[in-house]
Design an enzyme around this catalytic site. Structure first.
Site, PDB file in Angstrom:
ATOM      1  N   THR A  46       0.845  -1.186   0.000  1.00  0.00           N
ATOM      2  CA  THR A  46       0.000   0.000   0.000  1.00  0.00           C
ATOM      3  C   THR A  46       0.883   1.239   0.000  1.00  0.00           C
ATOM      4  O   THR A  46       2.084   1.166   0.259  1.00  0.00           O
ATOM      5  CB  THR A  46      -0.907   0.051   1.241  1.00  0.00           C
ATOM      6  OG1 THR A  46      -0.082   0.236   2.410  1.00  0.00           O
ATOM      7  CG2 THR A  46      -1.708  -1.228   1.405  1.00  0.00           C
ATOM      8  N   ILE A 110       2.692  -1.177   5.021  1.00  0.00           N
ATOM      9  CA  ILE A 110       2.121   0.144   5.272  1.00  0.00           C
ATOM     10  C   ILE A 110       3.268   1.120   5.439  1.00  0.00           C
ATOM     11  O   ILE A 110       4.301   0.790   6.025  1.00  0.00           O
ATOM     12  CB  ILE A 110       1.206   0.137   6.518  1.00  0.00           C
ATOM     13  CG1 ILE A 110       0.470   1.478   6.669  1.00  0.00           C
ATOM     14  CG2 ILE A 110       1.995  -0.190   7.787  1.00  0.00           C
ATOM     15  CD1 ILE A 110      -0.625   1.451   7.722  1.00  0.00           C
ATOM     16  N   VAL A 141       6.748  -2.614   7.508  1.00  0.00           N
ATOM     17  CA  VAL A 141       6.686  -1.158   7.561  1.00  0.00           C
ATOM     18  C   VAL A 141       7.569  -0.602   6.448  1.00  0.00           C
ATOM     19  O   VAL A 141       8.750  -0.928   6.362  1.00  0.00           O
ATOM     20  CB  VAL A 141       7.142  -0.626   8.931  1.00  0.00           C
ATOM     21  CG1 VAL A 141       7.098   0.892   8.935  1.00  0.00           C
ATOM     22  CG2 VAL A 141       6.264  -1.184  10.045  1.00  0.00           C
ATOM     23  N   LYS A 142       6.980   0.246   5.606  1.00  0.00           N
ATOM     24  CA  LYS A 142       7.709   0.803   4.467  1.00  0.00           C
ATOM     25  C   LYS A 142       8.469   2.054   4.883  1.00  0.00           C
ATOM     26  O   LYS A 142       7.897   2.995   5.446  1.00  0.00           O
ATOM     27  CB  LYS A 142       6.741   1.139   3.331  1.00  0.00           C
ATOM     28  CG  LYS A 142       6.112  -0.086   2.686  1.00  0.00           C
ATOM     29  CD  LYS A 142       5.101   0.291   1.626  1.00  0.00           C
ATOM     30  CE  LYS A 142       5.775   0.746   0.348  1.00  0.00           C
ATOM     31  NZ  LYS A 142       4.770   0.949  -0.747  1.00  0.00           N
ATOM     32  N   ILE A 143       9.767   2.063   4.583  1.00  0.00           N
ATOM     33  CA  ILE A 143      10.641   3.194   4.888  1.00  0.00           C
ATOM     34  C   ILE A 143      11.383   3.572   3.608  1.00  0.00           C
ATOM     35  O   ILE A 143      11.980   2.710   2.956  1.00  0.00           O
ATOM     36  CB  ILE A 143      11.654   2.827   5.988  1.00  0.00           C
ATOM     37  CG1 ILE A 143      10.924   2.484   7.291  1.00  0.00           C
ATOM     38  CG2 ILE A 143      12.647   3.964   6.213  1.00  0.00           C
ATOM     39  CD1 ILE A 143      11.840   2.006   8.405  1.00  0.00           C
TER      40      ILE A 143
END
EC number: 2.2.1.2
Length: 370
Positions: A46, A110, A141-143
């Site tokens: 997402t 996300i 977790v998207k970084i």
């Protein structure tokens, strides 16, 4: 129903098929679960754009927005609740896949607030909040892979949080991501974290490079220039994969692997074809190899299900010809570093803009719900 044979073949070739889309109706209608069964989909990514579109177009959020408005939730609180609820529910849909693959797949991503792309401490704090709020082991977790994002990636991994590194455009930046990943695992081990619980992917963006380079080639207009159109993105991705392969051969990695660590797999992102003159599955068929992920928009997924073909490994052993493509572009005056710098800058700007769109959408919905 049985799995689509074309997508099943892609999966069997070593490509984990993830959907680059998520909305509440997709989950509640059961369509997401059917994609798992019939389209070999084993994960979802997402981003703020996806959430903004879902919230703007769907009525599925109306009751919850009204309740949040009634309770006096701020825009940030509402965004956190709305997005993490969807992601948590999607994680539950994919939990059987997660368990069946030992945590390799069955993942839902996300993103941290893109406005924190140049704020290391803020990124770490945001990642921890998302991890706690979703509270599912199959979350990623998207970084973003900015200069400030790299140390945040290491720090977040060191806390035992699984990470999807996003916005990678260049091979050099990808090498930095690989180093940040290894550093994070080493720090996690020092902190006593079980390395087998940590998973990571590195999202290498594909089609945007062709979009930019092709425009420059059209401007040159020579026969040599036009013959290079549509080749830069695949060449770039294949060279990134060579960097991935090189890590597997290092003592540094083997030591971590002996302690239970999992490789950070390359994830091919932005694989929807922008130019209608190109085959609509070219960024799937051209990037087939083992131990990779391809996250694709629904239209690309449907296209491959209809007419996609798997012709073996189309990545391994193609580094030399890929280098030749980039060398040819350089000779024509197209600077790879210049293009990459532009794409990285625009990538962050687009995500920040999408976050602003999401914020505006939620603000209007909260006001309407009052």
């Amino acid at each position: 129903m049985s799995a689509n044979p074309r997508l099943a073949a892609l999966s069997e070739a070593g490509v984990s098929i993830w959907l680059d889309d998520l909305n509440r109706e997709l989950i509640s209608s059961g369509r997401l679960a059917r994609l798992v069964e019939e389209y070999s989909v084993v994960g979802v990514t997402t981003n703020p754009t996806i959430f903004a579109t879902a919230l703007a177009d769907g009525e599925a959020y109306a009751d919850q927005v009204a309740e949040l408005s009634k309770n006096g939730a701020s825009v940030d609180e509402a965004i956190l609740t709305l997005t993490t609820d969807d992601v948590r529910d999607a994680c539950d849909v994919f939990m059987p896949v997660y368990e069946a693959t030992g945590g390799v797949d069955g993942r839902v991503s996300i993103e941290v607030d893109p406005g924190l792309a140049h704020d290391t401490a803020g990124t770490v704090e945001s990642a921890e909040l998302l991890w706690r709020t979703v509270d599912r082991p199959n979350l990623l977790v998207k970084i973003p892979a900015t200069d400030e994002g790299l140390p945040a990636i290491s720090q977040v991994l060191a806390k035992g949080i699984s990470v999807n590194v996003t916005l990678i455009f260049s091979v050099d930046r990808y090498r930095g991501v690989l180093n940040a990943f290894l550093t994070g695992l080493e720090q996690a081990r020092e902190h006593g974290v079980d390395l087998s619980t940590i998973h990571s992917v590195a999202s290498f963006f594909v089609s945007r490079l062709d979009t930019d380079v092709d425009a420059r080639l059209d401007a040159i207009g020579s026969e040599e220039a036009l013959a290079l159109k549509g080749k830069a993105a695949l060449a770039n991705a294949r060279l990134a994969h060579r960097a991935f392969e090189s890590v597997r051969d290092t003592p540094r990695w083997r030591t971590l692997a002996d302690d239970g660590a999992h490789l950070q797999r390359p994830l091919w992102a932005s694989t929807g074809v922008k130019d209608p003159d190109y085959p609509d599955t070219m960024y799937l068929t051209g990037l087939v190899t083992e131990d990779v992920v391809n996250t694709m928009p629904a239209a690309t997924l449907e296209a491959f299900a209809d007419h996609g073909e798997v012709a073996g490994d189309t990545v391994t052993g193609r580094a030399e010809e890929s280098e030749a493509v980039l060398d040819d572009l350089e000779r024509l005056g197209i600077s790879y570093p210049e293009v990459i710098a532009k794409l990285e800058r625009e990538g962050v700007e687009k995500f920040v803009g999408s976050w602003g769109e999401l914020t505006g959408t939620v603000q209007r919905a909260l006001e309407k719900g009052e």
